[in-house]
Each structure stands twice: as structure tokens, then as C-alpha cells.
Design a protein around this motif. Structure first.
Motif, short mmCIF file in Angstrom:
data_model
loop_
_atom_site.label_atom_id
_atom_site.label_comp_id
_atom_site.label_asym_id
_atom_site.label_seq_id
_atom_site.Cartn_x
_atom_site.Cartn_y
_atom_site.Cartn_z
N SER A 41 53.37 21.75 13.21
CA SER A 41 52.79 23.12 13.71
C SER A 41 51.89 23.49 12.75
CB SER A 41 53.67 24.33 13.80
OG SER A 41 54.74 24.19 14.92
N ALA A 42 51.16 24.60 12.95
CA ALA A 42 50.07 25.24 12.02
C ALA A 42 51.23 26.06 10.94
CB ALA A 42 49.36 26.28 13.03
N ARG A 211 51.81 28.62 23.87
CA ARG A 211 52.51 28.81 22.35
C ARG A 211 53.76 28.35 22.26
NH1 ARG A 211 50.23 32.89 19.27
NH2 ARG A 211 51.17 31.86 17.65
N GLY A 212 54.01 27.87 20.96
CA GLY A 212 55.24 27.11 20.65
C GLY A 212 55.12 25.56 21.22
N ASP A 215 56.62 21.85 20.03
CA ASP A 215 58.03 21.12 20.37
C ASP A 215 57.67 20.34 21.66
OD1 ASP A 215 59.48 22.81 18.68
OD2 ASP A 215 59.59 24.26 20.22
N1 ASP Z 1 51.24 26.97 16.46
C1 ASP Z 1 51.42 27.06 17.66
C2 ASP Z 1 51.89 28.53 17.84
O1 ASP Z 1 52.10 29.42 16.91
C3 ASP Z 1 52.34 26.02 18.13
C4 ASP Z 1 53.57 25.89 17.62
O2 ASP Z 1 54.01 26.31 16.57
O3 ASP Z 1 54.47 25.16 18.20
O4 ASP Z 1 52.28 28.96 19.13
#
Ligand code: ASP
Ligand code: MG
Length: 469
Positions: A41-42, A211-212, A215
Motif C-alpha cells: 500500500s501507500a 479504497r483499500g 488487498d
Molecule cells: N492506498 C490505498 C488506500 O488507502 C489502497 C490501500 O491501502 O489498500 O485506500
């Protein structure tokens, strides 16, 4: 030999020290003879900052962009300092970061000039977080004398449709390309470090998976490469029976089924991106939620088979805060086809997500739950469109409520679960405002006043003896 896909979330790579820790974890896994593909991820908070910067650019705030550029350079430069010792590697990375941040500045300046932010340009901006973090983790591995190569989601072969902001992968090409591009690296004992969350359309335009979404990147790769397991590294030991901040006696759940994990994701528990489970279920690849700050802990295993059979029905209980309840009533809705559709169409078109719904067979009123910060907007939209037209006579809201949700695969078909859930509430003196149980029977959700939230969760935790799980 075991093939493991390891995904590291934002907090796992938040700082240079954390990135070194992550590199050690990867190194240990490889030394034990596993093949590893890494997805990152970032750095924690960076995607939010990018999103904010894009909005500021749209408002033509040039100064903000300059200050933001400096913050990004400092934060990632500092991470290089702490994560990497070798001066040559350090220099290489500093140059790469500078080049990437310069590109980001150009994109933001472009948005500033036109004063317009399209979903397409927003995705381009959001992609920079992962574009910066993957080379850093790769550099930290090289610093430890491990062979590694960093790739963007696009370079790794993830192709999506053009639903910017929440793109869907085209599975056949994606699977084919992931294998074609990652397997040769694994054969050469090179550790691929893939930037999560970002992909591209068939024409090469950058998209994000929602977002997210890192995964999801990890599980797509795990399914394509038929990995033995995918490890989702985060900053908690795994999935718990309840939030330990609310229930100190909450226990770690050693195992969950895919269906249960999907329920947890929807509850907002620290599980996985909801769509991330799909590739795993398709190829039957187990996932493990693990803690980077406590790697000895085996975490929570999510798979199709459960070795320990738990007899009791409820496995976990969640509290969802910051919500509001809206109640719409009117005799005009009774027997009127399309009246609910009208309400939800209004909300949908205005970007208001509905989290939970309940309507009795009387049809004279319908209640639903939304995020609290959308309440004002939702009410004005509904009042303007619905009141005084014969359909709806009242739109009322409560903003001091929360949702409690009990979950467990064994709830399905077990008699008396609802009765135990609600008797426990009555014994604790908690009044229930609204109830919903989907026909999946995997969870029962209900709304209570915010002040009763903790007691409601505790009552279920006690009733089903979740501290003895
Ligand atoms: N960096 C992206 C977010 O904050 C993706 C992730 O973290 O999974 O949504
Ligand atoms: Mg995340």
C-alpha cells in the motif's frame, strides 16, 4: 516449496523503520524456502493526502501544491534515509522519488490550470502513493542483498474496465499477464514488489481498484499464481471477537470462513476489502491476517474449511458508529409500487450510500441507516423531493444512534439466536430502534441509541461467551 503473496498495508510501511521491518519479514520468509510476491500500500495517510491535494488543485490552490510537493518529498526522502544504508541504492531511490514527485506536481498543476478534476485524473493522482511506496520496499530488500524488482499494478499485468475510482479487473487477461510477468521473476529468485491498488485499462490509462484496494491486488495475484496462502500484514494480530477498545476481554479469532470474513469486512472490522475475497474463493486460496509488529503470532486464517468446529452461533460482534437513522412515513406508500424505488433512487443519484434497511409489511414507513456526515444532505434532498406530494407525510431522523451487528456462519438455521441476542439486550436495559436480518442469516444487525452501544455489544459478547472462544 510454498508460494506466498504478502501484502503490507499503509501502517506496515508508514516509516523508514517500518519498511526495514517489513523487509526483514520478507527476508525471513524467503530464507525459509518460500517463494514470495510482495504487494504494498501507500505509506499510511498518503492516499488521503493525495485525494485532498487533487481537490485543492481543482480549487486552483497553487501554493497548496507547492507545500504538498515538499511534504511528499520529505516524507519519502526520510523513509529512504531510515530504510536504506547503501549509499548507491539511496541515491538511486532519491532520484526516482524526485522524478515521480515531479510528475505528480505536473499532474496537479494541470488540474489547477483547467480547474477541473475528472474521475480519470483523480485516479492518476491517487496512483502516486503506491508508485512511491513499492520502489522503497524493493530498495530495502536490495539493501539486504536480496534480489528484487518493483512493478506497478499495470506493469504486473492488472487490466481493468474504465470505472475510475472503483475499477473492475478483466479476469482472463489479468490472470494470464500476471502469470506471464511474475512467474519468470520467481524462477530467477527475484522478489517482485507490486504496487497495490493501481491498475490500468486496456489502453494503458491508470485506474484504481477502490479504497483499500491493495488487498484486492494481492488476492488477484495469489489466485493467478495459485499461491499456497496470501498474508495480509497489518498492525493488529488478526480479527477479534469484538473491538478490544470496547470489550477488553475480546479474543483473537484463529479461523474464519470466507463468508464470515466477508461479513466482517462489511462491518468495517479490520478485515479485507470486500471484493478481495472473491479471487480467493474461486481458487480456494487461504488468507491469513497477520501483525507486522508481532510476526510470531499466526493471525487469523480465512479459508473454506474450519478445523475447529464452534458450536455456538455467534462468532463476533461489531459496533458501527457515526451513523444516522432516517425514518420515512406516509400512508401514500401503502400498496404503491415504486415508492421505495423513488426514495433509494434519490439517495443513489446523490451519492448517498444506504447501509441498512428495514420496512414492515404495513408499508406505511421505511427506516434506513446512512453515514452521519451525509445526514443533512440526505434530509434536504428527501424533503424537497418527497414532502407535500401525497406519497410521504414525514421524514424524521435520529443522529445519536449506532449499529450493533452479531455475526457467525453457524447462525444460519440455528434456532433461538435472535431470541438470545435480543433477550440479552432487554436484560441490559437496551432499547432497540430498528432491526435487520438478511436471509443469508449470517448476521443480525440492529440500531440502538449511541449511549447504549457499548452495553449492547457487551451483552452479546457475554451471552455467547465470546471471551472463551
Ligand atoms: N492506498 C490505498 C488506500 O488507502 C489502497 C490501500 O491501502 O489498500 O485506500
Ligand atoms: Mg488499507
Amino acid at each position: 516449496m510454498n508460494r506466498i503473496v504478502m501484502k503490507f498495508g499503509g501502517t506496515a510501511v508508514a516509516t523508514g523503520e517500518n519498511i526495514r521491518n517489513v523487509a526483514c519479514i520478507i527476508g525471513d520468509t524467503v530464507k525459509q524456502g518460500c517463494e514470495a510476491v510482495v504487494v504494498v500500500s501507500a505509506l499510511d495517510g498518503v492516499t488521503d493526502e493525495l485525494s485532498e491535494a487533487a481537490e485543492q488543485a481543482k480549487k486552483e490552490k497553487k501554493d497548496y501544491i507547492q507545500a504538498f510537493k515538499k511534504r511528499m518529498l520529505d516524507r519519502h526522502g526520510d523513509a529512504v534515509d531510515k530504510a536504506i544504508k547503501n549509499p548507491r541504492l539511496r541515491k538511486e531511490l532519491e532520484d526516482e522519488i524526485k522524478k515521480t514527485v515531479d510528475e505528480l506536481e505536473k499532474v496537479l498543476t494541470g488540474i489547477c490550470y483547467v480547474g477541473e478534476l475528472t474521475p480519470k485524473s483523480k485516479d492518476y493522482v491517487l496512483s502516486f502513493g503506491e508508485r512511491l511506496s513499492a520502489p522503497l520496499v524493493c530498495g530495502a530488500l536490495r539493501d539486504m542483498k536480496l534480489e528484487s524488482q518493483s512493478l506497478t499494478g499495470k506493469e504486473a499485468g492488472i487490466v481493468t474496465n474504465s470505472d475510475f475510482g472503483d475499477a473492475n479487473p478483466l479476469l482472463n487477461v489479468t490472470t494470464h499477464q500476471l502469470k506471464e510477468r511474475l512467474e519468470p521473476l520467481l524462477e530467477k529468485r527475484v522478489i517482485p514488489v507490486v504496487s497495490g491498488y493501481i491498475a490500468a485499462t486496456q489502453d494503458g490509462v491508470v485506474t484504481t481498484l477502490g479504497r483499500g484496494g491493495s488487498d484486492y491486488t494481492a488476492t488477484l495475484i495469489a489466485a493467478a499464481l495459485r499461491a499456497d496462502e496470501v498474508w495480509i500484514w497489518t498492525d493488529v494480530d488478526g480479527i477479534m471477537t469484538a473491538d478490544p477498545k470496547i470489550i477488553p476481554s475480546a479474543k483473537l479469532l484463529p479461523e474464519l470462513s470466507y463468508q464470515e470474513a466477508a461479513e466482517m469486512a462489511i462491518f468495517g472490522a479490520k478485515a479485507m476489502h470486500p471484493r478481495a475475497l472473491e479471487p480467493l474463493m474461486r481458487e480456494n486460496v487461504p488468507a491469513r491476517i497477520r501483525n507486522v509488529f508481532n510476526p510470531k503470532n499466526p493471525g487469523t486464517l480465512i479459508s473454506s474449511e474450519q478445523t475447529v468446529k464452534r458450536r455456538d452461533a455467534v462468532k463476533a460482534v461489531a459496533l458501527i458508529k457515526d451513523v444516522a437513522l432516517i425514518n420515512i412515513s406516509g400512508a401514500g406508500m401503502v400498496g404503491a409500487p415504486g415508492s421505495y424505488a423513488r426514495i433509494f433512487d434519490l439517495l443513489g443519484k446523490n451519492g448517498i450510500n444506504v447501509m441498512m434497511i428495514s420496512a414492515a409489511v404495513s408499508e406505511a414507513n421505511i427506516s434506513f441507516v446512512i453515514h452521519r456526515n451525509l445526514l443533512g444532505r440526505a434530509l434536504s434532498i428527501l424533503e424537497i423531493a418527497l414532502l407535500g406530494k401525497g406519497l410521504v407525510s414525514d421524514v424524521a431522523a435520529e443522529d445519536d444512534v449506532c449499529v450493533v451487528a452479531a455475526m457467525g456462519a453457524n447462525m444460519k438455521g440455528t434456532l433461538g439466536v435472535a431470541s438470545r441476542v435480543f433477550s440479552a439486550q432487554a436484560r441490559s436495559g437496551v432499547n432497540i430502534r430498528m432491526i435487520a436480518q438478511g436471509s443469508s442469516e449470517l448476521n443480525i444487525s440492529f440500531v440502538v441509541k449511541e449511549k447504549d452501544g457499548k452495553a449492547a455489544v457487551q451483552a452479546i459478547h457475554d451471552e455467547f461467551k465470546l471471551d472463551k472462544i
